[in-house]
Design a protein around this motif. Structure first.
Motif, PDB file in Angstrom:
ATOM      1  N   MET A  89       4.526  -0.135   2.133  1.00  0.00           N
ATOM      2  CA  MET A  89       5.546  -0.499   3.753  1.00  0.00           C
ATOM      3  C   MET A  89       6.312  -2.423   3.097  1.00  0.00           C
ATOM      4  N   PHE A 119      -4.244  -3.735   3.046  1.00  0.00           N
ATOM      5  CA  PHE A 119      -6.224  -3.708   4.229  1.00  0.00           C
ATOM      6  C   PHE A 119      -6.992  -4.954   4.130  1.00  0.00           C
ATOM      7  N   ILE A 155     -14.893   3.918   3.642  1.00  0.00           N
ATOM      8  CA  ILE A 155     -13.794   3.313   3.231  1.00  0.00           C
ATOM      9  C   ILE A 155     -12.119   4.018   4.178  1.00  0.00           C
ATOM     10  N   ALA A 156     -11.934   4.429   4.382  1.00  0.00           N
ATOM     11  CA  ALA A 156     -10.697   5.637   5.255  1.00  0.00           C
ATOM     12  C   ALA A 156     -11.055   4.356   6.358  1.00  0.00           C
ATOM     13  N   ARG A 203     -12.457   2.136   7.983  1.00  0.00           N
ATOM     14  CA  ARG A 203     -12.140   0.521   7.745  1.00  0.00           C
ATOM     15  C   ARG A 203     -10.672   0.112   7.905  1.00  0.00           C
ATOM     16  N   SER A 204     -10.004   1.288   7.092  1.00  0.00           N
ATOM     17  CA  SER A 204      -9.144   1.031   6.536  1.00  0.00           C
ATOM     18  C   SER A 204      -7.767   1.226   7.524  1.00  0.00           C
ATOM     19  N   ASP A 217      -8.610  -1.609  10.013  1.00  0.00           N
ATOM     20  CA  ASP A 217      -7.156  -2.732   9.879  1.00  0.00           C
ATOM     21  C   ASP A 217      -6.140  -2.411  10.080  1.00  0.00           C
ATOM     22  N   ASP A 218      -5.514  -1.776   9.756  1.00  0.00           N
ATOM     23  CA  ASP A 218      -4.400  -0.865   9.697  1.00  0.00           C
ATOM     24  C   ASP A 218      -3.743   0.604   9.921  1.00  0.00           C
ATOM     25  N   GLN A 223      -1.310   1.941  10.218  1.00  0.00           N
ATOM     26  CA  GLN A 223      -0.092   2.735  10.068  1.00  0.00           C
ATOM     27  C   GLN A 223      -0.245   2.763   7.604  1.00  0.00           C
ATOM     28  N   ALA A 224      -0.144   1.377   7.504  1.00  0.00           N
ATOM     29  CA  ALA A 224      -0.660   1.364   6.178  1.00  0.00           C
ATOM     30  C   ALA A 224      -2.040   2.358   5.807  1.00  0.00           C
ATOM     31  N   ALA A 225      -2.684   2.638   6.327  1.00  0.00           N
ATOM     32  CA  ALA A 225      -3.812   4.190   6.560  1.00  0.00           C
ATOM     33  C   ALA A 225      -2.978   5.227   5.967  1.00  0.00           C
ATOM     34  N   ARG A 260      -9.674 -13.307  12.840  1.00  0.00           N
ATOM     35  CA  ARG A 260      -8.491 -12.735  12.038  1.00  0.00           C
ATOM     36  C   ARG A 260      -8.077 -13.461  10.565  1.00  0.00           C
TER      37      ARG A 260
END
Lengths: 280, 290
Positions: A107, A113, B166-167, B169-170, B173-174, B176-178, B286
Motif C-alpha cells: 500500500m 504493522f 499475530i494476525a 495483532r496485525s 494495528d492496521d 487495511q494492511a491486514a 501511538r
C-alpha cells in the motif's frame, strides 16, 4: 514478446492473451455517486514490470484497490467491467482470497504493522501460506539489512527500512503479481532509486510480475518494460517504457523537461501546458 | 505476617480471575475497537452454562467444560455476527449503547431460566488447607491461582507467537494492511469475540467455584474497567498486572482498612489512574516517526 505488442484492445481470449492480469473496461464508484474510474483497461503481461503513471487524483490508487479487492472497505465498488487474474475472474472476489491466488499489494505509505517486530510483520505476511520458512529465508537473503534487525519494532524503523519490510511482507505470500502503490512516497531520492533497483532485481532474478503506480515517472520508466498514463480515470497513453520516456508530451508533463529538452519549464508556458494536457 | 500471606493469596487468586475476564475485554477492544460492556454477562453465561452441564446434567467435569467452551464460542461469534457487525462504521457511543443493551438482554435471559436464587456448585478443587508459614491457606485458592495462571500463559503465548495471534495483532494495528496480506478481518473479529467469551467462561467458572453461581457475578465483571484502565486498554501484559493489582488492592483494603471500603477501592484506583496516567501502566503509546 516485446512490451509494445500489448495493446489496449487486447482481451483474454484473443490469441496473445498471455497477460497475468487484465483489467477490462472497469468503472469504479465510491459511495454510489462518485465515479472515479471511467472505463479503464490495462494489461500486465507475465514476467514484466508495468508502470501506471499519472498525476494526483487520476485514479491510480483506486485502480490498484480495485484489483486487490480493497474497495468494499472504503465504500467503493467496481460497477462494471471485469478483472481477470491468471485466467480467473476476480472482479467480485474477497480481498483475502485474492492474496491466496497470488496477488499482493504494497500500500501507499508502506503500512507496516507498527507495533509488531520485523519478524512478526513477515510472519503476518505469510498468513495465507502453510509454511513460511523457505520464503522467510528468501526475504532475509534478499534484504540482509532486515535480517540483521529482525526483532526491532517496525514502527521505529526508518522510511527506507519500512519500505523494504513492506515489500518483504508482500513477498511472504509468494505472489505471482506484486502491486506497489507509490513506493517512492516520502523517501529520499537515493532510497527511491534503491527501491526501484530492488523491484528490477526481483523481476530479473525471480521473474516476478510487477505493476507499479508512481508519480515519479522518471525513475519508474527506467525500470519498467511498459507504461500506462492515466488522466481522470482513463488510460490516455500506453507504450513501451522507452517510447514513453521519449514521448515529447510525457517529457514535458511528467519528466519536467521542455519540448526541446532544454532547461526548465517557465510560467509563460502554462496556458500551453493546460491546453496540451487536456488533449493528452 | 500470617494475615498478610492469606490476603496475598486471596488477592492474587481473585486478581487472576479478574485478569482473565479483563483479557477478553482487551481482546475485543484491541482487535475490533468495541468497548464491550457485556463482558460481565459473558462471565455469567459461562458460569451458568457450566453449572447446567455439570450439576443439572451431571456430565463429567471435562465434558461440562467442553460444553461451556462450545456455548461460549457460539454466543461470542453470534453476538459479533448479528449485533456488532451491522454496527460497523457507527459512532463509538452507539456501539457502547448496543453493548449495554446486550448486557441487559443476556442477564435477563439467564434470570429467565435460572431465577435469582444463588445456586451452590460442588467444589471443583480439593478443599482443605495448606499450612504455609503458620498461616492456613485454603487449597482451592491455590488451585484457582494455578489454573488461571496456566490459562493466562496459554493466551499470552497464543497472542505473541501463534499465526492467528499475530494476525489478530496485525488487524489491531492496521486493518487495511491486514487485508492486503490475506487476513480475513471478519474472521479475526469473530475469533476475538469467541476467544473473549472463552476466557470469560473460565473466569466465570473459577469465580463460581470460589463463591456461588449467582447474578452477582455481573458485578464482579464490572471490575474489568478498573483493571483495563490501570493496565492500559490495549495491553495484554498490562491486563494481567492490572488484574492482580486490583485483586490485591481489594483484599488488602478489606483486611487492613475496612471491608466496606474494599468494594470501592478499585474505583478509587480507576479515578487516580485516569488523573495521573490516562493510558494506563502499559498502554500502547501511538508510534509516531518523526
Amino acid at each position: 514478446m516485446s512490451a509494445q505488442t500489448v495493446t489496449a484492445g487486447q482481451r483474454p481470449g484473443s490469441p496473445q492473451a498471455q497477460s497475468l492480469l487484465s483489467v477490462n473496461n472497469i468503472e469504479v464508484i465510491y459511495d454510489d455517486v462518485i465515479l472515479v474510474l471511467r472505463g479503464l483497461s490495462l494489461d500486465v503481461p507475465e514476467g514484466k514490470i508495468v508502470a501506471l503513471l499519472g498525476s494526483n487524483g487520476a485514479g491510480k490508487s483506486t485502480t490498484l484497490k480495485a484489483v486487490s479487492g480493497l474497495l468494499p472497505s472504503e465504500q467503493g465498488e467496481v460497477s462494471s467491467g471485469s478483472i481477470i487474474f491468471d485466467g480467473q475472474d476476480i472482479t467480485k472476489m474477497d480481498a483475502a482470497e485474492r492474496v491466496k491466488q497470488g496477488l499482493s499489494l504494497c500500500m501507499e505509505g508502506r503500512h507496516v504493522f507498527p507495533h509488531l517486530t520485523i519478524a512478526e510483520n513477515l510472519q503476518a505476511g505469510a498468513y495465507t501460506q502453510r509454511s513460511s520458512n523457505e520464503q522467510l529465508d528468501f526475504v532475509y537473503e534478499f534484504f540482509p539489512q532486515l535480517a540483521a534487525i529482525r526483532s526491532r519494532t517496525a514502527g521505529f524503523l526508518s522510511g527506507g527500512e519500512q519500505q523494504m519490510l513492506a515489500i518483504g511482507r508482500a513477498l511472504m505470500a509468494r505472489p505471482k503479481l506484486l502491486m506497489l502503490d507509490e513506493p517512492s512516497l516520502g523517501l529520499a531520492p537515493l532510497l527511491v532509486e534503491e527501491t526501484f533497483e530492488t523491484i528490477a532485481r526481483l523481476n530479473a532474478e525471480t521473474g516476478l510480475t510487477v505493476l507499479v503506480v508512481e508519480q515519479n515517472a522518471k525513475v519508474a520508466l527506467k525500470v519498467a518494460h511498459h507504461g500506462y498514463i492515466m488522466e481522470q480515470g482513463r488510460i490516455m497513453l500506453e507504450e513501451s517504457a522507452d517510447a514513453l520516456a521519449e514521448n515529447p508530451d510525457v517529457k514535458e508533463f511528467y519528466l519536467g523537461m521542455t519540448a526541446d529538452g532544454q532547461g526548465k519549464k517557465s510560467y509563460r508556458d502554462v496556458k500551453h501546458y493546460k491546453r496540451r494536457k487536456r488533449w493528452l | 505476617m500470617t494475615q498478610f500471606l492469606v490476603l496475598l493469596i486471596y488477592g492474587l487468586s481473585e486478581g487472576a480471575i479478574l485478569a482473565l475476564a479483563a483479557l477478553g475485554f482487551v481482546l475485543i477492544y484491541k482487535a475490533t475497537g468495541v468497548i464491550n460492556f457485556a463482558q460481565g454477562e459473558f462471565l455469567l453465561i459461562g458460569a451458568y452454562t457450566f453449572y447446567t452441564a455439570f450439576v443439572i446434567f451431571q456430565l463429567p467435569i471435562l465434558i461440562a467444560l467442553l460444553v461451556g467452551v462450545v456455548v461460549a464460542v457460539v454466543v461470542g461469534v453470534l453476538v459479533e455476527r448479528l449485533i456488532l457487525r451491522p454496527m460497523v462504521g457507527q459512532s463509538h457511543i452507539s456501539i457502547i449503547m448496543v453493548t449495554i443493551g446486550l448486557a441487559a438482554v443476556l442477564s435477563s435471559i439467564v434470570q429467565m431460566f435460572f431465577g435469582t436464587q444463588p445456586r451452590a456448585m460442588p467444589n471443583l478443587f480439593p478443599t482443605g488447607s495448606v499450612e504455609i508459614l503458620n498461616g492456613s491457606i485454603p487449597a482451592n485458592r491455590l488451585w484457582t491461582l494455578l489454573v488461571a495462571a496456566v490459562v493466562l500463559t496459554l493466551l499470552t503465548v497464543f497472542f505473541q507467537k501463534s499465526k492467528h495471534g499475530i494476525a489478530m495483532r496485525s488487524v489491531a494495528d492496521d486493518e487495511q494492511a491486514a487485508m492486503t496480506v490475506g487476513i480475513s478481518v471478519r474472521r479475526i473479529f469473530a475469533m476475538s469475540w469467541g476467544l473473549a467469551a472463552v476466557s470469560a467462561l473460565i473466569a466465570g467458572v473459577l469465580l463460581a467455584d470460589l463463591t456461588t453461581v449467582e447474578m452477582g457475578i455481573v458485578n464482579f465483571g464490572l471490575l474489568v474497567f478498573p483493571v483495563v484502565i490501570l493496565g492500559g486498554l490495549d495491553s495484554v501484559p498490562g491486563t494481567i498486572v492490572g488484574g492482580l493489582t486490583i485483586g490485591l488492592v481489594t483484599q488488602f483494603t478489606a483486611g487492613y482498612l475496612d471491608p466496606g471500603l474494599a468494594g470501592v477501592a478499585p474505583y478509587i484506583v480507576l479515578v487516580l489512574v485516569l488523573l495521573v496516567r490516562p493510558y494506563g501502566i502499559f498502554g500502547e503509546k501511538r508510534i509516531e516517526r518523526v
